[in-house]
Write an enzyme that holds these catalytic residues in place. Structure first.
Site, PDB file in Angstrom:
ATOM      1  N   CYS A   1       0.812  -1.217   0.000  1.00 40.60           N
ATOM      2  CA  CYS A   1       0.000   0.000   0.000  1.00 40.60           C
ATOM      3  C   CYS A   1       0.843   1.263   0.000  1.00 40.60           C
ATOM      4  CB  CYS A   1      -0.935  -0.007   1.206  1.00 40.60           C
ATOM      5  SG  CYS A   1      -0.047   0.156   2.762  1.00 40.60           S
TER       6      CYS A   1
ATOM      7  N   ALA B   1       3.160   1.870   2.899  1.00 39.65           N
ATOM      8  CA  ALA B   1       4.398   1.083   2.775  1.00 39.65           C
ATOM      9  C   ALA B   1       5.390   1.781   1.856  1.00 39.65           C
ATOM     10  CB  ALA B   1       4.086  -0.318   2.261  1.00 39.65           C
TER      11      ALA B   1
ATOM     12  N   ARG C   1      12.778  -3.871   6.450  1.00 41.74           N
ATOM     13  CA  ARG C   1      13.259  -3.689   5.078  1.00 41.74           C
ATOM     14  C   ARG C   1      14.777  -3.725   4.913  1.00 41.74           C
ATOM     15  NH1 ARG C   1      10.857  -2.528   0.681  1.00 41.74           N
ATOM     16  NH2 ARG C   1      12.519  -1.149   0.018  1.00 41.74           N
TER      17      ARG C   1
ATOM     18  N   HIS D   1       5.362   6.555  -2.772  1.00 42.90           N
ATOM     19  CA  HIS D   1       6.641   7.164  -3.157  1.00 42.90           C
ATOM     20  C   HIS D   1       6.419   8.624  -3.547  1.00 42.90           C
ATOM     21  CE1 HIS D   1       7.468   2.850  -4.757  1.00 42.90           C
ATOM     22  NE2 HIS D   1       7.744   2.913  -3.486  1.00 42.90           N
TER      23      HIS D   1
END
Lengths: 456, 545
Positions: free
Chosen positions: B64, B67, B98, B197
């Site tokens: 999503c 994230a 991550r 992003h």
């Protein structure tokens, strides 16, 4: 120092959680649903929830974890997720053909107020659910309780949808297994088999999340409790709910709807909780504990007596889920250790009530609904000899040079937890072995050369 | 059918047909656009469907917006204190998972990455609003950590109940005298991580970039964009650039700091690695401060060498070029013997890559350097330009899901806009092969007849593996064990299977060796038990009656 900003001085926090000792409801619901044979869990919310939960479970098990999502967009968040869920149900049966779809909600769909029962009815009216297939659901708002609550809600969902009352009592005993590992479910079934008891263990993730590598992938492996067996739970002789947090709500539901008497027990970790489990099995079934299990108990007691000096008064800090923490803390007290700090992120007075009882003789003990940041601060104020909890504990362990025993969920950096059981007497033996190895490896590491012991 | 060279003879058209026919008509129509039999030579300019909604229920790889924003772009920065506003899960799952490594210069320097901060919203916050709790949480966080900047990340319910995280951020900035800024990265926005992003890029641009006036020393100054220091990649690149004599002013965002971000506009060239996640920042910095950007790729030894030469070429310095050539030569000397050795075992083997927004493209370089063949590839959350090249940008229609993501209107800064090159310089450089703001995408570089699939799902993955039987498959953690149950090694290209680094020259060697190990692993020979291979001699020990 990795946790260099954690001060010794403890300030009251009312709004901020730092390094939580819990996560949210839906991952628990997803895990529970995987314990049904040929079931595909479905996350009704944004894609990210499903991706995060699958990733967390996959990292813990190193196994395929299959689940689907309603893939909400901004539009579905405004107009509701009905069309996404109906479409998903159709696609899932077309492509993946599970026997059961187990839908859980998320904070998104709960905040919108989607009525899942009504949406499932609509999917049925539209012919999206083939004959003989099931869609069940549980409401799992992430802003209430924890992952344990979500697990409990999905197990409750199972007994809301499946059981049927037959005229004659089936006579089996329902064992609601709680949030345990596949190996634990397998061991529970072995204990029942050794006692000659017909039991229905659910949810059961053995042979689902510990499958062999054969070169052939089966999306729905052979494990999991079958729908037929879940149907029979309504006519069982009784229910043992292992874990007040994860299992009791389902047992109460079954009792209320089908008059299946229930008893809440601790998960059988350690000697006394296993004793109580076997005692309850005897009382309900009229069967006796066989020599094989009595011998296991004897070997456990023998092992404790052999090694008791290495355990006596050693200070332990633990964090995790209440259903695990309660019996494990009790076991630590039983073997002479001092569990001084216990933290769970899962709210509920029952945890504190039980801890007060178990830790009554250890005046310095602290236990609280809190986070790992607080636990670390307690440790900084007075060191412990052993830390127990999920993988996130490794940061505290490294910074403060404390032996660390991984236990709980998630374990992201070691293997074994899913393959070797912790329940029952033999589970307690393995647990004890791991505690001793942690402490004794440390003693060996730190011993001055002149007192480095060959025999211990 | 198995070919003589060991690969499987497959007909991509029939595979596509087989995939589509299992879907309902509606889903099939949609997926057909996202599955392309790639023929860049015989029919250039093929179009692929990308950055479109995932079909509900299909078992996607995608995550999503939260994230993509908190997890990917802001996650790797060590001294911005990240606070998730929402129920506990989102913060929990994005906590250290991550593998973004970071290396503070001193033991006393701030490093907040091992901490997960959340408002842990409860039902009463959902009902009555969570702003009050958020304010309190920011104050408590400040009291403990004393950060210079705090980022607030919104999760799904925050947008729905109407908490205004930006006004809380403004108030708190004023009250605490530090930079507090919010990200409206609710998970339901957009169609994948990609929207996150973009939101992260926007907010960094609005609230951080340009705030550090200190001009860093150095003759050749670049910023690395879209490098996240998974498994230590950034450390390899930092070392390589240091040896070349090129200064890295800022990295977005591997091993990064607030000051780096805030001073990113002092770079003289921006190097975009992961085009998908960071091209917005590159574009906006160019518009506002006049820093040009080029697409680079530091995955693969040849690609790394090529990208380094482009950087040196941009600065038009013979001295820099000779240093760069020296580094390349030294590194290639180490690379070649390893390549030759692994090729003995890897040449002719096949790979599939379904991951990310740039890795599925970049990692093809490494496989080719090992003599391997890419039979199919695709992205999890990329856009058409990442497949077809930026030339397609004007033709992309903005749909409802993308329209909801803010596009900043950026103008040249009245004082600080400083074009680094004249238009004539730029033209000359372009003629010399340094193309600015340009990315050709994945498809033109792939072979004729390869399959390109966007947002692949579990069903398609299974069929592909069954038909192609690749020697290695690359994706993420959710796919990992599915593939390996089929007896095929699976390489994670998000987390590198907890290995790496894979960037630059040193990283290429690590990758060759890891893939060589995986493909040749003895474990795959243990899968079939002996009694299934040979006729067992039964009942030998039983006495005949």
């Amino acid at each position: 120092m990795l946790l260099r900003h954690t001060p010794k001085e403890i300030k009251e926090r009312s709004a901020l959680t730092v390094n939580p000792a819990k996560t949210c409801q839906p991952v628990g619901a997803m895990y529970a649903a995987l314990g049904i044979h040929r079931c595909l869990p479905h996350s009704h919310g944004s894609q990210g929830c499903c991706a995060y939960h699958r990733s967390a479970l996959t990292r813990h098990y190193k196994e395929p974890v299959m689940a689907t999502t309603s893939s909400f967009t901004e539009g579905s968040s405004v107009f509701g997720g009905q069309s996404n869920l109906v479409e998903a149900i159709g696609n899932i049966f077309t492509l993946y053909n599970p026997d059961v779809i187990a839908v859980h909600t998320t904070c998104l769909s709960e905040t919108i107020g989607d009525d899942i029962g009504q949406i499932i009815s609509k999917a049925r009216e539209e012919g999206k659910i083939p004959a003989g297939k099931y869609v069940i659901h549980a409401n799992t708002p992430s802003y209430i309780g924890s992952h344990v609550t979500g697990f409990a809600n999905m197990v409750k969902g199972m007994v809301r949808y499946f059981p049927e009352k037959k005229a004659a009592s089936g006579g089996a005993i329902n064992i609601i297994a709680g949030w345990c590992e596949p190996a634990d479910a397998r061991e529970l079934k072995r204990i029942l088999f050794d006692m000659g008891i017909e039991g229905i263990v659910f949810p059961d993730t053995s042979d689902v999340l510990d499958t062999p590598l054969t070169g052939r992938y089966a999306m729905f492996p052979k494990g999991g409790v079958t729908v037929d067996r879940l149907k029979m739970t309504g006519s069982s002789a009784g229910t043992l709910a292992l874990g007040a947090f994860a299992s009791l709500p389902a047992a109460e539901e079954l009792d209320a709807r089908f008059k299946v008497r229930h008893e809440a027990l601790d998960m059988p970790y350690g000697i006394k909780a296993t004793d109580r489990f076997l005692d309850a099995l005897m009382r309900i079934s009229g069967k006796m504990v066989p020599v094989s299990l009595a011998d296991e108990r004897g070997r456990l007691v023998d092992m404790i007596s052999d090694m008791e000096q290495y355990l006596y008064k050693r200070r332990v800090a633990l964090f995790g889920d209440p259903d695990q923490l309660i019996p494990v803390t009790e076991f630590l007290v039983d073997i002479g250790m001092r569990p001084v700090y216990v933290v769970t992120g899962t709210p509920g007075n029952y945890f504190e009530e039980r801890m007060a009882g178990i830790l009554g003789d250890i005046p310095e003990a602290k236990f609280k609904h809190g986070d790992m940041f607080l636990l670390h601060q307690w440790i900084k104020n007075e060191k412990v000899d052993l830390l127990m909890g999920n993988t996130y504990g490794k940061y505290i362990s490294r910074d403060d040079d404390i032996p660390f025993l991984r236990f709980g969920f998630p374990i992201l950096d070691r293997t074994g937890h899913s393959y070797f059981h912790s329940v029952g007497y033999t589970g307690a033996m393995r647990f004890l072995e791991r505690i001793l190895n942690s402490l004794m490896d440390r003693q060996d590491r730190d011993a001055p050369e002149e007192s480095f012991e060959l025999v211990m | 059918m198995k070919r003589n060279d060991g690969t499987w003879q497959v007909n991509p058209s029939s595979i596509k047909e087989n995939l589509i026919k299992r879907y309902s008509a509606k889903v099939g129509k949609k997926r057909a656009k996202q599955i392309v039999i790639n023929n860049p030579k015989s029919s250039p300019g093929q179009e692929i469907g990308a950055n479109v909604r995932t079909v509900p229920g299909i078992i996607t790889q995608r995550g999503c917006t939260y994230a993509g924003c908190k997890g990917v772009v802001l996650g790797p920065t060590r001294d911005i204190l990240n606070l998730t506003h929402g129920p506990i899960g989102c913060g929990f799952y994005s906590w250290l998972t991550r593998r973004n490594q970071t290396r503070p210069e001193k033991d006393t320097d701030p490093n907040f990455m091992p901490y997960c901060l959340s408002t842990d919203m409860q039902d009463e916050n959902i009902i009555f609003g969570g702003e009050k709790k958020l304010r309190q949480a920011v104050e408590e966080a400040y009291a403990i950590f004393k950060p210079r900047a705090i980022g607030i990340f919104a999760t799904c319910p925050v947008g729905l109940i109407g908490d205004d995280i930006h006004s809380v951020a403004r108030d708190m900035s004023e009250k605490l005298g530090i930079n507090v800024f919010g990200f409206s990265c609710e998970g339901y926005k957009g169609v994948s991580q990609s929207a996150g992003h973009h939101i992260a890029n926007n907010q960094l641009f609005k609230h951080v970039i340009g705030k550090n006036p200190a001009v860093p020393d150095g003759k050749y100054k670049v910023a690395l964009l879209g490098e996240y220091n998974i498994g230590g990649d950034a450390f390899v690149l930092e070392d390589m650039f240091r040896r070349c004599g090129i200064g890295i002013v800022a990295t977005f965002s591997g091993n990064s700091t607030y000051d780096g971000f805030a001073g990113a506009h002092h770079a003289d060239l921006n190097l975009a690695m992961c085009h998908r996640s960071i091209n917005y920042v590159a574009d906006m910095i160019e518009k506002k401060y006049g820093v040009p950007w080029i697409k680079v790729n530091f995955t693969g030894a040849d690609a790394t060498a090529k990208s380094l030469r482009k950087v040196a070429g941009y600065f038009e310095s013979a001295e820099l070029m000779s240093r760069v050539e020296k580094v390349i030569e030294e590194e290639m000397e180490k690379i070649r013997p390893v390549q030759e050795d692994v090729k003995l075992r890897t040449a002719g083997k096949t790979a599939m890559l379904f991951v990310g927004g740039s890795r599925a493209h970049h990692y093809q370089e490494l496989f080719r350097e090992m003599g391997m063949k890419i039979v199919a590839a695709g992205y999890e959350f990329a856009h058409r330009d990442d497949y077809e090249g930026r030339g397609v940008l004007p033709a992309i229609k903005v749909d409802a899901d993308s329209r909801n993501i803010e596009e900043l209107d950026v103008k040249p800064h009245p004082e600080q806009y400083r074009p680094r090159k004249t238009p004539e310089d730029m033209e000359r450089l372009a003629r010399a092969g340094i193309s600015f703001k340009s990315y050709e995408g994945m498809m033109p570089e792939m072979d004729e007849g390869t399959l390109v699939i966007d947002d692949i799902n579990h069903f398609e993955t299974e069929i592909l593996i069954e038909k192609y039987k690749p020697d290695i498959f690359c994706a993420g953690i959710k796919e990992k064990y599915v593939i390996q149950k089929m007896g095929i090694p699976m390489k994670q290209l998000h987390s590198y299977d907890y290995g790496g680094p894979y960037a630059g020259f040193a990283g290429a060697i690590n990758f060759y060796r890891d893939v060589d190990r995986m493909i040749g692993s003895k474990v795959w020979k243990l899968v079939v038990p002996p009694w299934e291979k040979d006729e067992p001699i039964a009942a030998m020990f039983i006495n005949p009656v």
